[in-house]
Design a protein around this motif. Structure first.
Motif, PDB file in Angstrom:
ATOM      1  N   ALA A   1       3.293 -17.593   5.639  1.00 33.29           N
ATOM      2  CA  ALA A   1       4.560 -17.644   4.903  1.00 33.29           C
ATOM      3  C   ALA A   1       4.320 -18.069   3.455  1.00 33.29           C
ATOM      4  CB  ALA A   1       5.520 -18.604   5.599  1.00 33.29           C
ATOM      5  N   ALA A   2       3.471 -19.094   3.279  1.00 30.90           N
ATOM      6  CA  ALA A   2       3.220 -19.607   1.919  1.00 30.90           C
ATOM      7  C   ALA A   2       2.503 -18.548   1.077  1.00 30.90           C
ATOM      8  CB  ALA A   2       2.384 -20.878   1.993  1.00 30.90           C
ATOM      9  N   ASN A   3       1.521 -17.881   1.676  1.00 31.01           N
ATOM     10  CA  ASN A   3       0.785 -16.860   0.916  1.00 31.01           C
ATOM     11  C   ASN A   3       1.674 -15.657   0.582  1.00 31.01           C
ATOM     12  OD1 ASN A   3      -1.502 -18.388   0.865  1.00 31.01           O
ATOM     13  ND2 ASN A   3      -2.453 -17.404   2.639  1.00 31.01           N
ATOM     14  N   ALA A   4       2.517 -15.287   1.522  1.00 25.73           N
ATOM     15  CA  ALA A   4       3.447 -14.177   1.257  1.00 25.73           C
ATOM     16  C   ALA A   4       4.373 -14.534   0.095  1.00 25.73           C
ATOM     17  CB  ALA A   4       4.256 -13.854   2.511  1.00 25.73           C
ATOM     18  N   ALA A   5       4.826 -15.786   0.070  1.00 30.17           N
ATOM     19  CA  ALA A   5       5.725 -16.231  -1.005  1.00 30.17           C
ATOM     20  C   ALA A   5       4.998 -16.206  -2.352  1.00 30.17           C
ATOM     21  CB  ALA A   5       6.251 -17.630  -0.701  1.00 30.17           C
ATOM     22  N   SER A   6       3.739 -16.667  -2.361  1.00 25.53           N
ATOM     23  CA  SER A   6       2.966 -16.668  -3.626  1.00 25.53           C
ATOM     24  C   SER A   6       2.768 -15.244  -4.130  1.00 25.53           C
ATOM     25  CB  SER A   6       1.581 -17.287  -3.424  1.00 25.53           C
ATOM     26  OG  SER A   6       1.709 -18.591  -2.957  1.00 25.53           O
ATOM     27  N   LEU A   7       2.460 -14.335  -3.201  1.00 27.16           N
ATOM     28  CA  LEU A   7       2.225 -12.942  -3.601  1.00 27.16           C
ATOM     29  C   LEU A   7       3.506 -12.317  -4.149  1.00 27.16           C
ATOM     30  CD1 LEU A   7      -0.038 -11.868  -0.612  1.00 27.16           C
ATOM     31  CD2 LEU A   7      -0.716 -11.876  -3.021  1.00 27.16           C
ATOM     32  N   LYS A   8       4.611 -12.604  -3.494  1.00 29.48           N
ATOM     33  CA  LYS A   8       5.892 -12.048  -3.962  1.00 29.48           C
ATOM     34  C   LYS A   8       6.203 -12.574  -5.363  1.00 29.48           C
ATOM     35  CE  LYS A   8       9.888 -10.108  -3.999  1.00 29.48           C
ATOM     36  NZ  LYS A   8      10.847  -9.687  -3.047  1.00 29.48           N
ATOM     37  N   GLN A   9       5.999 -13.859  -5.529  1.00 26.65           N
ATOM     38  CA  GLN A   9       6.275 -14.459  -6.836  1.00 26.65           C
ATOM     39  C   GLN A   9       5.375 -13.852  -7.923  1.00 26.65           C
ATOM     40  OE1 GLN A   9       5.892 -18.701  -6.843  1.00 26.65           O
ATOM     41  NE2 GLN A   9       7.315 -18.923  -8.551  1.00 26.65           N
ATOM     42  N   ALA A  10       4.146 -13.512  -7.523  1.00 28.23           N
ATOM     43  CA  ALA A  10       3.211 -12.912  -8.488  1.00 28.23           C
ATOM     44  C   ALA A  10       3.623 -11.491  -8.862  1.00 28.23           C
ATOM     45  CB  ALA A  10       1.803 -12.912  -7.905  1.00 28.23           C
ATOM     46  N   GLY A  11       4.422 -10.854  -7.989  1.00 32.32           N
ATOM     47  CA  GLY A  11       4.888  -9.497  -8.320  1.00 32.32           C
ATOM     48  C   GLY A  11       4.550  -8.450  -7.274  1.00 32.32           C
ATOM     49  N   LEU A  12       4.158  -8.878  -6.074  1.00 32.40           N
ATOM     50  CA  LEU A  12       3.816  -7.917  -5.021  1.00 32.40           C
ATOM     51  C   LEU A  12       5.045  -7.107  -4.610  1.00 32.40           C
ATOM     52  CD1 LEU A  12       1.392  -7.133  -3.099  1.00 32.40           C
ATOM     53  CD2 LEU A  12       2.493  -8.581  -1.387  1.00 32.40           C
ATOM     54  N   THR A  13       4.847  -5.794  -4.477  1.00 36.89           N
ATOM     55  CA  THR A  13       5.945  -4.931  -4.019  1.00 36.89           C
ATOM     56  C   THR A  13       5.971  -4.823  -2.501  1.00 36.89           C
ATOM     57  OG1 THR A  13       5.860  -3.601  -6.024  1.00 36.89           O
ATOM     58  CG2 THR A  13       6.845  -2.566  -4.093  1.00 36.89           C
ATOM     59  N   GLY A  14       4.777  -4.645  -1.915  1.00 29.23           N
ATOM     60  CA  GLY A  14       4.798  -4.418  -0.474  1.00 29.23           C
ATOM     61  C   GLY A  14       3.454  -4.649   0.171  1.00 29.23           C
ATOM     62  N   VAL A  15       3.445  -4.464   1.483  1.00 30.93           N
ATOM     63  CA  VAL A  15       2.259  -4.741   2.262  1.00 30.93           C
ATOM     64  C   VAL A  15       2.061  -3.628   3.289  1.00 30.93           C
ATOM     65  CG1 VAL A  15       3.606  -6.253   3.791  1.00 30.93           C
ATOM     66  CG2 VAL A  15       1.154  -6.552   3.672  1.00 30.93           C
ATOM     67  N   VAL A  16       0.812  -3.197   3.411  1.00 28.81           N
ATOM     68  CA  VAL A  16       0.456  -2.190   4.421  1.00 28.81           C
ATOM     69  C   VAL A  16      -0.366  -2.922   5.469  1.00 28.81           C
ATOM     70  CG1 VAL A  16      -0.675   0.016   4.865  1.00 28.81           C
ATOM     71  CG2 VAL A  16       0.396  -0.401   2.637  1.00 28.81           C
ATOM     72  N   ILE A  17       0.193  -3.037   6.655  1.00 27.33           N
ATOM     73  CA  ILE A  17      -0.434  -3.856   7.709  1.00 27.33           C
ATOM     74  C   ILE A  17      -1.015  -2.932   8.776  1.00 27.33           C
ATOM     75  CG2 ILE A  17      -0.039  -5.688   9.398  1.00 27.33           C
ATOM     76  CD1 ILE A  17       2.453  -6.494   7.707  1.00 27.33           C
ATOM     77  N   SER A  18      -2.277  -3.172   9.106  1.00 30.14           N
ATOM     78  CA  SER A  18      -2.931  -2.324  10.112  1.00 30.14           C
ATOM     79  C   SER A  18      -2.534  -2.753  11.518  1.00 30.14           C
ATOM     80  CB  SER A  18      -4.449  -2.429   9.973  1.00 30.14           C
ATOM     81  OG  SER A  18      -4.838  -1.881   8.748  1.00 30.14           O
ATOM     82  N   LEU A  19      -1.953  -1.816  12.235  1.00 29.67           N
ATOM     83  CA  LEU A  19      -1.642  -2.043  13.657  1.00 29.67           C
ATOM     84  C   LEU A  19      -2.104  -0.788  14.382  1.00 29.67           C
ATOM     85  CD1 LEU A  19      -0.297  -3.695  15.944  1.00 29.67           C
ATOM     86  CD2 LEU A  19       1.810  -2.451  15.462  1.00 29.67           C
ATOM     87  N   ASP A  20      -3.142  -0.931  15.205  1.00 32.31           N
ATOM     88  CA  ASP A  20      -3.781   0.254  15.759  1.00 32.31           C
ATOM     89  C   ASP A  20      -3.411   0.556  17.194  1.00 32.31           C
ATOM     90  OD1 ASP A  20      -5.529   1.343  13.562  1.00 32.31           O
ATOM     91  OD2 ASP A  20      -6.023  -0.774  13.508  1.00 32.31           O
ATOM     92  N   HIS A  21      -2.506  -0.217  17.738  1.00 25.66           N
ATOM     93  CA  HIS A  21      -1.982   0.096  19.080  1.00 25.66           C
ATOM     94  C   HIS A  21      -0.725  -0.735  19.298  1.00 25.66           C
ATOM     95  CE1 HIS A  21      -1.938   1.442  23.198  1.00 25.66           C
ATOM     96  NE2 HIS A  21      -3.040   2.150  22.981  1.00 25.66           N
ATOM     97  N   PHE A  22       0.194  -0.212  20.092  1.00 24.89           N
ATOM     98  CA  PHE A  22       1.392  -0.999  20.427  1.00 24.89           C
ATOM     99  C   PHE A  22       1.058  -2.057  21.484  1.00 24.89           C
ATOM    100  CE2 PHE A  22       1.356   3.075  22.609  1.00 24.89           C
ATOM    101  CZ  PHE A  22       1.288   2.683  23.945  1.00 24.89           C
ATOM    102  N   ASP A  23      -0.063  -1.863  22.172  1.00 21.16           N
ATOM    103  CA  ASP A  23      -0.459  -2.818  23.199  1.00 21.16           C
ATOM    104  C   ASP A  23      -1.350  -3.894  22.565  1.00 21.16           C
ATOM    105  OD1 ASP A  23      -0.967  -3.288  26.301  1.00 21.16           O
ATOM    106  OD2 ASP A  23      -2.874  -3.538  25.236  1.00 21.16           O
ATOM    107  N   PRO A  24      -0.970  -5.175  22.656  1.00 21.81           N
ATOM    108  CA  PRO A  24      -1.725  -6.226  21.963  1.00 21.81           C
ATOM    109  C   PRO A  24      -3.210  -6.229  22.307  1.00 21.81           C
ATOM    110  CG  PRO A  24       0.326  -7.112  22.809  1.00 21.81           C
ATOM    111  CD  PRO A  24       0.229  -5.711  23.345  1.00 21.81           C
ATOM    112  N   GLU A  25      -3.539  -6.074  23.580  1.00 22.70           N
ATOM    113  CA  GLU A  25      -4.963  -6.142  23.961  1.00 22.70           C
ATOM    114  C   GLU A  25      -5.748  -4.962  23.405  1.00 22.70           C
ATOM    115  OE1 GLU A  25      -5.618  -6.912  28.087  1.00 22.70           O
ATOM    116  OE2 GLU A  25      -4.332  -8.698  28.022  1.00 22.70           O
ATOM    117  N   MET A  26      -5.126  -3.790  23.430  1.00 23.65           N
ATOM    118  CA  MET A  26      -5.806  -2.601  22.899  1.00 23.65           C
ATOM    119  C   MET A  26      -6.019  -2.748  21.392  1.00 23.65           C
ATOM    120  SD  MET A  26      -6.333  -0.537  25.456  1.00 23.65           S
ATOM    121  CE  MET A  26      -6.431   1.165  25.010  1.00 23.65           C
ATOM    122  N   HIS A  27      -5.001  -3.266  20.716  1.00 18.87           N
ATOM    123  CA  HIS A  27      -5.128  -3.474  19.266  1.00 18.87           C
ATOM    124  C   HIS A  27      -6.249  -4.480  18.976  1.00 18.87           C
ATOM    125  CE1 HIS A  27      -4.193  -4.255  15.071  1.00 18.87           C
ATOM    126  NE2 HIS A  27      -4.241  -5.530  15.377  1.00 18.87           N
TER     127      HIS A  27
END
Ligand code: SF4
Length: 421
Positions: free
Chosen positions: A225-251
Motif C-alpha cells: 500500500a505504501a509503495n503504491a501510494a509513493s508511485l502514484k504520488q510520483a506520477g504513475l499512471t498504471g500497473v501491469v500485473i502478471s497473473l498466469d493462471h486463475f488457480d493460485p497453485e498453478m500460478h
C-alpha cells in the motif's frame, strides 16, 4: 477444432468458480475493500458514444490547428479511424474510464491529457507529415533492474537475472530524459522485478516530465500500500500485473514463488486504492489455452475490476530457450476468438478489454522494432521487443550521443514481421 469451439461457446461465465473464496485478503485489505470506491468504469452504449463524440471533436480541433485546413484534418482523421479499425479488427464496444481519463488501449495515453495530444500528433505525422516535432515512439519497455526473487517459466530476462546492476539511478534518469526529449507517450518499466528497486523507481517517475505516462510491470512483489501510494504520488499512471493462471497453485508453480498469487491480489487491491489503471498480463501457454480456461480467467479479471487483460504468446527465449513452447494455428484461432468475443460482443461489455499483440502482428505487421516501440533489456541493450533477442546496441552508449535510437533500430531490428506503417 470447430467442434471444440462450438462446445466452448456453450460455456457460461456463471460456471466459473467463486473467486471470492480464492482471493486472499492480507494486510487488512479486506475491510478497506468496502471503504474505498475504485474510480474505474467500463463505458458502453450512450455513455461511450458521448465520450467518443467529445474526443472526436477534440481531435478535429487538434488536426485543424496542426494543418490549418479542415479538408486535410478530416482526411487525416478518417485515415486514423480506418487504420485503427483494420489493426483492431473492428471498433471496440467499450471504453475504460479511470480517475477521469478515458482509455481504449493499454498502449495509448488517457484522454484528455497532454500525453494523449502528443501521441495523436505523432499519429497525424505518420499519415501527413507535420512541420513541428512530434513523438518518435509511442512507448518503450525498459528493464530497470536485474533483481528478482521469482523464477518464472517464461522469463525472457532469465540469463541476466540477479547479476550486478547495469544502470545507476543517474543513468536510468538519463535514459528516460533522452526518450522524452525525442518524444514518447509511455514508459513501461520492467525488470527483473522493478518493485525490488522501489526507491529508484519512484525517483525515475518523479523526475520524468509529465508529457509521458509511466506504467510498472510487476509480479505484485513488494507492491505494498505504501509503495503504491509513493508511485502514484510520483506520477504513475498504471500497473501491469502478471497473473498466469486463475488457480493460485498453478500460478505460483508457473512463477516459481509460493506467495505470488497473494502478491498479485494485494497488488491489485493497492493499485485500486490509488485509482491506478490496472492490467493483468498472462503468458498463454499451450497447456493453458483452452476456451474454458480463458473464460475462467476473464471472469476473475472482471471480478477484480481490472481494465485490461494482456495475452502474451510464449516464445523460446530466456528460460524457455530451446523448449517447444510456440503456439500453433489451433491456439491462434482460439485466442483470436477470445479477443473478438470479449472486445466486440456486447454480451461481454462489462469485461476488461483484451490486448492481444499476436492478432495485430499477424495481420497489420509489427509495431515494435523502433516503429512505435522497442525494448531496453536489463543490461542496457536495445532490442526490437522483449521477445525478439535482437540486441542491437547499448543505450548507455546512445545517451552520450544524439543517436536516433528508433531509426537505428528500424535498420538493425527484428525482421520476423514486416513493420507496420
Ligand atoms: S518474468 Fe519477471 S517476475 Fe518472472 S522471473 Fe523473470 S523478471 Fe522475475
Amino acid at each position: 477444432m470447430q467442434d471444440e469451439m462450438k462446445a466452448a461457446d456453450k460455456i457460461s461465465v456463471s460456471n466459473a468458480p467463486n473467486y471470492a473464496a480464492l482471493t486472499p485478503v492480507v494486510n487488512g485489505a479486506g475491510n478497506k475493500n468496502n471503504l474505498h470506491q475504485y474510480d474505474m468504469k467500463i463505458l458502453t452504449g450512450h455513455e461511450q458514444k458521448w465520450v467518443d463524440i467529445k474526443a472526436g471533436l477534440h481531435l478535429l480541433k487538434l488536426a485543424i490547428k496542426n494543418y490549418g485546413s479542415v479538408t486535410k484534418a478530416v482526411k487525416v482523421l478518417k485515415e486514423i479511424y480506418l487504420f485503427k479499425k483494420s489493426v483492431l479488427g473492428g471498433i471496440q464496444t467499450k471504453l475504460i474510464k479511470v480517475n477521469n481519463k478515458y482509455y481504449h488501449s493499454l498502449y495509448a495515453p488517457g484522454y484528455p491529457s497532454k500525453a494523449f495530444d502528443n501521441y495523436i500528433e505523432g499519429e497525424f505525422h505518420r499519415i501527413l507529415p507535420l512541420k513541428k516535432k512530434t513523438n518518435i515512439l509511442t512507448f518503450i519497455f525498459f528493464a530497470i533492474t536485474k533483481k528478482c526473487p521469482l523464477q518464472c517459466e517464461h522469463c525472457f530476462e532469465w540469463n541476466n537475472l540477479n547479476k550486478s546492476e547495469s544502470f545507476s539511478l543517474t543513468e536510468l534518469k538519463a535514459v528516460v530524459s533522452k526518450f522524452q526529449h525525442d518524444g514518447i507517450a509511455q514508459f513501461h518499466l520492467s525488470g527483473g522485478e522493478p518493485m525490488v528497486r522501489i526507491k529508484d523507481l519512484v525517483q525515475v517517475i518523479a523526475t520524468g516530465e509529465k508529457q509521458s505516462e509511466f506504467y510498472v510491470l510487476t509480479s505484485g512483489f513488494n507492491f505494498t500500500a505504501a509503495n503504491a501510494a509513493s508511485l502514484k504520488q510520483a506520477g504513475l499512471t498504471g500497473v501491469v500485473i502478471s497473473l498466469d493462471h486463475f488457480d493460485p497453485e498453478m500460478h505460483n508453480a508457473f512463477r516459481g514463488f509460493s506467495n505470488s498469487y497473494n502478491d498479485v491480489m494485494n497488488a491489485i487491491h493497492n493499485a485500486r486504492e490509488q485509482n491506478l489503471v490496472i492490467a493483468l498480463s498472462i503468458c498463454v501457454t499451450r497447456a493453458f489455452t483452452t476456451w474454458d480456461n480463458l473464460m475462467q480467467y476473464a471472469a476473475l479479471a472482471k471480478k477484480l475490476k481490472v481494465s485490461f487483460v494482456q495475452l502474451l504468446e510464449p516464445k523460446a527465449v530466456g528460460h524457455y530457450q530451446g523448449k517447444e513452447v510456440l503456439l500453433d494455428e489451433t491456439h491462434f484461432s482460439l485466442l483470436d476468438k477470445f479477443y473478438f468475443t470479449l472486445n466486440f460482443d456486447k454480451a461481454y461489455n462489462n469485461y476488461p478489454v483484451i490486448i492481444y499483440h499476436g492478432y495485430h502482428l499477424r495481420r497489420a505487421g509489427c509495431f515494435s522494432g523502433g516503429n512505435r516501440s522497442l525494448y531496453i533489456d536489463s543490461e542496457g541493450y536495445v532490442n526490437a521487443c522483449p521477445f525478439c533477442n535482437t540486441k542491437s546496441f547499448n543505450i548507455k552508449d546512445a545517451i552520450k550521443t544524439s543517436l536516433d535510437v528508433a531509426a537505428t533500430l528500424k535498420i538493425t531490428g527484428c525482421r520476423v514481421y514486416e513493420n507496420a506503417r
